[in-house]
Design an enzyme around this catalytic site. Structure first.
Site, PDB file in Angstrom:
ATOM      1  N   GLU A 275       9.149  -4.743  11.038  1.00  3.79           N
ATOM      2  CA  GLU A 275       8.273  -4.008  11.945  1.00  3.79           C
ATOM      3  C   GLU A 275       6.893  -4.649  12.127  1.00  3.79           C
ATOM      4  OE1 GLU A 275       8.418   0.230  11.171  1.00  3.79           O
ATOM      5  OE2 GLU A 275      10.602   0.243  11.257  1.00  3.79           O
TER       6      GLU A 275
ATOM      7  N   GLU B 244      17.602  -0.370  10.952  1.00  2.02           N
ATOM      8  CA  GLU B 244      17.215   0.929  10.385  1.00  2.02           C
ATOM      9  C   GLU B 244      17.425   1.995  11.441  1.00  2.02           C
ATOM     10  OE1 GLU B 244      13.230   1.340   8.941  1.00  2.02           O
ATOM     11  OE2 GLU B 244      13.307  -0.528   7.784  1.00  2.02           O
TER      12      GLU B 244
END
Lengths: 492, 492, 492, 492
Positions: free
Chosen positions: B153, B270
């Site tokens: 991220e 995820e």
């Protein structure tokens, strides 16, 4: 409110097994391990110590002379297994090794010889060598805790040639004196009779008194089934009410008390509903519910009562022909527990203090404050309906919070026999079917938090339901969570 | 009747985990073993490969010079554990070892450093030595099957200093080229972004194209929770409908298709409802029911989607303060499966052929003829009621007999979070309470034999119930039992 | 012939461990399980109960106020593990939670804070809440058997800020009184000093007397290594002779006897050769041989002496950088037992009755008649040679036949450190190498039948060999095999 | 230097077992599990599929008619066990169920009936129902991999009434055609003859050709023992040299090649030194050494050769009367491996590529570069001495460093039979004695680092020693440890 008394644990003193030779089998040991891990009996008793499949008594030619040879290879393995599982042998001397037998008569598919010894001297030596071997291998202190019972149901012609009482007394005397000659504190007893000829009680005890024959305990069996309707594969039998079994215990107990051996320990070395290993009753829910009162009460009368038997790994009527076949076992083939297994497990979960009991309820408590009750609804009539509500007062203070768990055995839960019927009664189930049966063999579990201040319980029971209720005192920690608010969760 | 197609197994391609260092823990391994025995994922992905608790990057003074020293003691133990459980690492390179970091910024209770390397040369050597060590220990053939993902991220400022895109591209380029220099068939990819800044998709792929940087897969994350209401211990969030997640998958997929890397594998590394490890939604039934459609459909869009995470052995928000605390885990502390665990288990029990699916039903079949359906009743509104009946036609011939098993997840069954509330939300439950929770963590099982000729099913579902239905073709062997008559049994 | 006396088992009363937080790890638990299955210590003691990796002491804002919050999630898991392995905690209170500390000074790679509490009131509450939680979870009866020791080596500046004696006495007083306020029979003690400043003995006991501070036991540590030669990765140290350690025990014992607490139990809560976790001596054969006399004798002086530590799962000097690295552990990484592990195992195999002991021999006997001897040949000089022959008389009657088994630890057998060197000292061994190391970690076994009438034994020992000799009385059954003649076998 | 070729794994294609009914026993399964974990055979073959202890063939009265009833309860459990251990059945059809037999002749203590069927129609139905049940339970794909062999040693009068060849051919024809009618790809073969009447080879193959009877493989047995000297408890026999067995294989192979079925697979479905289960040779070291050449070479001649048998859980001569008794087993009672067990284990540790072999050496290599050699010194003469030195060139480059491990089987190591004699040959060893035997049942392990540049090996072997040599290429990491100096350690 309730009067407390210590619960006797006689109900788990001893458990029955198919002939000892089966203890060599892996499936047998798996069932026994599960039993011991979940319940934990102290003794195990079965036939066949001297049967030829274990083969203790053999003959060997040495220097041209044939002599007895004692082979302990298998019995050592078997008793090692038992002791390793924290089980002691409740030793039954029998049946007759073929080479020592006076006759040909046998019993069961596995052909146990039921005739007297051809040579009592050799029988005595067999007893002596065997017990001495046990002492050498396991130590005297251990063997002093093993009861030795002489033969099995000699009052029946199929278990003892002609049911010859005098022949039995002779066998008993030779055996008992041989045992006591090894060590006077070894425990020996009999006569392991079944019901129906209770004049044996007095006869046997009088004989012991008159002939100064040692006797350390009295043993008898008990079943409550009536005459069977016999079909090719099954026995069907009506049952006496459960109280009938308690009456059997009491009446023999009275005879013992009236004898010269008034304080003799009294062991029921076999009991069950039906004495037949092909009566489907053993697979059913009602078998468990029926026995609930007996397990609750009998320990007040007798020193032990040994359920016959823990497993369907059993061959008296031949190799099991089907997954369920009416076998005695608490655990069915493929390690599937039956309702009666759960009955014993439920008893094992009860508290050590009894508060109250009647014909449908046993209320107990643990040292840590947990309250545990067993409730049941025995209905021997056919048909639907028969639900019942049981009410009782919880012995709790009103400001305590309680968590309640209920484990239910009903026709639809914890009843693998019922699921097996839904599966079309497969004789030799596939692994898939076995897993389905195992998955359905556990009781239904329901939980709740009791409403504050609730002290009166009302439990609704289905026909023949058997329910274990656990009440755990708890502390509500909810206030210690800052910001907690379930109402902020989606859909709550 | 139904159109058959092979079910994709992308839903079990990969599973998320708390930081890799936790894999040293016994409780973690117990949870993972259960997961693999019952479900069996192929890959596992988590943060922290280069975190200082595993301590790969160290420095050692030798002959007066400080040099990098690579310590593989712990990562070897961790990857040995994974491979022993038939799990391959989906390797995420990150975060920054303290001694290699250019800054102080960290994330999480366990303080993962999120700044670029102080020295890209040393970073490249760390990558090289690490991957070479993996190859030396596990063999090239094995490591060729491991995807290597660069960072996590980087589009968020708390995961990558300033969310600096150019800095990330530089890190990616150095890393990807280092990996490919070891062996050109090693797989490398990124950028592991979360939702919200999808212009990164084009930026990243254009960058790879323009700079000739290797890229073997594209990765993104996805959650469907809205802005949180924050309390001291919990996040509460509304959820978008499940379709929102599928739309996220589709829109990125379209961007990839439109790029110069149209066929690039696309992994959701995820996903979950909420991205917060202290949102109690993860412990609830609705979390499972909500995800049912996503598990049924998403595999048609993406190559994998990895549930974040398998266990509450997790420390991003600190050491868990309570038995249930809103953690991501499929399995709660003390090895208690949550409803979402059962969702995955149910998917694993489905047949390999899909017959039909819609928003409340997934109908499948196995090679052996068994029919298995998953039905669910997602209700995101508050309040009681909302039962629903689902009707569907069974693809069966009328003369076949069927056994039916139903496994139900409801508020009252297979819901240990609910039981925990009944227990007063104990933070640190006793062994007794743990056993009660475990006993209540399994779905309710119901069985029956279908009436002959029944082809229309009507399944009544409670609010948010999730039900697995298994239909097993059987043969009725009852006629092969001579003399069988259950009616002769007491009470039947 | 020999004078019999009961052997004390103080040598296995307690065992040391790396910081308690490591007990969460799977590798740690595997080592501990092996230790308990093969040896079976009663207590375990280690640092770090209050360290932040276990995280008991935390702070939580509630209603705008920051209050202490006690998190028992990890310590419950750890103590559950210990008790499950039949180990009780020998609790050491320490070190200081960061949020409760008055200073920044830390010790070890894992940064244990060694400063006094910033607020003694909060420290007292921490002690109180923690002990009360233990009692609530494990029961008062259990916790009454756990010793509580205050801090670790406060006489060293690196373990206690400035080694400030008065500050320690204050900490001790507050702690001891808090414990006793919970229950007067809880056991509390200290001061857990290491050697070198034994004036603390009198000071501490005088302080307790003068201030009426409770003290239930006295604790001290002991090592026999001299000043180290320090290299980048290792400490090398000469050792005092083993008698030095016994003298340390005796001299402190005398001080206690001379105090107002003459009968105070005296625990050595840490001992080893070297106090450094990077001294390769711990991996060697001589470490075991050196300790033999200490294990044989010390139990006559002190109530316990706890080997520091059972496993190389240990992080005081950082994450282990290599398979062998001089760690304290009885068991090396990858579950490989070192020679000192076998020393403890040998002690555990000795009989419960001691017949004789000197500087190279310990002769014992079991209730069943088995004779078991430990013989060793400690040589602290360098060079080859130094074999020695030990002679002793066996306490046996001449007409008994004996079987003899010898287990030998030498440089070539039971010495995985030596095999690791032959393997080129791999830092991170492959699974193949690990299996080779494990295969070589067992003692050499030799067996024979003693010649009839032999009563004098002559045992040849290599340099630093440690040998366990078992003499089992047997019965020769050969004559019971008719026709047996090994001479008829091919080649015999 | 050496010519490489792929090693055939025919030596582990199949293993023999005592009668299948014994597979119900726990001790049997423990031995088999150890065998499979350490070696891993593919098939298992034994007698007694149709023996009455498994009881497949039974009769049941239904509606007044007695009909065959097939009971698969036990065989399902047995085959489930095998498949669960990754073993497939090499099915032997036999012996005759008592109710289907035409005569009374039996063989063995367990009384296998060896007479033809009274009714060939019923025999054919038994075959059909049994094989169909296997297919239903295990799937057609699985059962297609199971060879079906018709009967056992019909050329001996004690295994087949009168050794009547024509009767056997009839049985074979009925059986083979029944099997092929179920599915043409099922594999059927015979005649499972032992040596001594090899005219059966041509007779059998001519019969199949002339009568168009299916045959998918040819099977024969082979032993190398001469006429026994019989004593009450033991057989003693001289052995032909090992080459004799290879000649038996070759001569039959030639006969097959000369037949119309030249390419027929050829399985030796039993082999061993002696065919007697009471010949102590099986317990000795020389039994292993003798078979080394056969295991090395025979796979080049025959498709499999199945050692008779894996375990002393065996009853052909009655219940074992003693811990060691001359049984066939690789594993003795109480799970104690014999030297021949280690021979098979050593073969399993060899590399997959063969470099060289002769009468005392087999040199192999693994894909990872490890070199593994088996060396042996077979001496069939009596007396002491006979040591031998084996020299060979290692196929290694001189600048590589090598670690060497040697595992030695000698009279003093890995020889529990020898230890048992030292113990006085206890028939029923105590648990203490069993542990002593197990501890002594492993090979001696010696390790070293080869001197750099060493390419000529000289291995000194004791009389009948069998040695496994492993040479592992290693890297010396010692230079990577700054400051390392073992010379600074006490006594080094």
């Amino acid at each position: 409110m309730y009067k407390e008394r210590q619960r006797k644990q006689n109900w788990k003193y001893c458990i029955g097994t198919g002939r000892l030779g089966l203890a060599l089998q892996e499936e047998y040991v798996k069932h026994l391990r599960q039993l011991q891990e979940e319940i934990g009996f102290r003794y195990i008793r079965g036939h066949g110590l001297f049967h030829d499949d274990i083969g203790i008594y053999q003959e060997l030619e040495m220097d041209g002379v044939v002599k007895p040879f004692y082979n302990f290879t298998y019995i050592d393995r078997i008793f090692d297994t038992f002791l390793d599982l924290d089980l002691k042998p409740f030793v039954e001397f029998g049946f007759m090794p073929r080479k020592l037998a006076s006759g040909q008569q046998t019993i069961f598919y596995w052909q146990g010889n039921v005739t007297p010894p051809a040579d009592y001297q050799k029988w005595a030596e067999l007893i002596q060598k065997t017990v001495e071997h046990f002492i050498e291998r396991y130590g005297l202190d251990e063997v002093l805790t093993w009861p030795f019972e002489v033969w099995n149901e000699p009052n029946l012609t199929n278990f003892w040639e002609n049911a010859d009482q005098q022949a039995y007394f002779k066998l008993y005397e030779v055996t008992a004196k041989t045992v006591k000659a090894i060590h006077p504190d070894l425990q020996v007893g009999g006569p392991a009779i079944c019901g129906g000829t209770d004049y044996w009680v007095k006869d046997f005890l009088d004989f012991c008194r008159d002939r100064h024959v040692p006797v350390d305990f009295f043993s008898r069996h008990a079943y409550t089934s009536q005459k069977p309707e016999v079909t090719p594969d099954y026995y069907y039998q009506e049952l006496e009410p459960p109280e009938n079994m308690l009456e059997q215990f009491l009446s023999v107990k009275e005879m013992i008390k009236a004898s010269d051996f008034a304080d003799l320990p009294f062991h029921i070395t076999e009991f069950n509903t039906s004495y037949s290993p092909i009566n489907p009753i053993h697979d059913t829910l009602i078998n468990a519910t029926y026995l609930a009162k007996i397990l609750a009460v009998a320990g007040d009368i007798v020193d032990s009562f040994s359920y016959w038997t823990f497993s369907d790994v059993f061959e008296e009527s031949g190799i099991p022909k089907s997954q369920f076949h009416g076998g005695f076992g608490l655990i069915a083939l493929n390690q599937i527990p039956k309702p009666t297994y759960h009955l014993f497990s439920f008893f094992n979960q009860l508290g050590e203090t009894e508060l109250y009991r009647d014909d449908q309820l046993l209320l107990t408590k643990k040292a840590d404050g947990t309250i545990i009750a067993l409730a049941w609804n025995l209905v021997m009539e056919k048909g639907t309906g028969f639900e019942k509500t049981i009410r009782f007062t919880l012995p709790i203070e009103s400001d305590q919070i309680w968590f309640k768990q209920r484990k239910r055995l009903t026709e639809r839960h914890g009843n693998p026999w019922g699921v097996w019927k839904q599966l079309g009664r497969p004789r030799f189930p596939t692994q898939t079917q076995i897993k389905l049966l195992q998955a359905s063999s556990q009781p239904l579990i329901e939980t709740e938090q009791l409403e504050s201040g609730q002290v009166i319980e009302q439990i609704q029971l289905e026909k023949n339901e058997l329910t274990l209720l656990t009440y755990l005192p708890i502390k509500d920690e909810t206030p210690t969570y800052p910001g907690l608010d379930d109402g902020k969760l989606v859909s709550y």
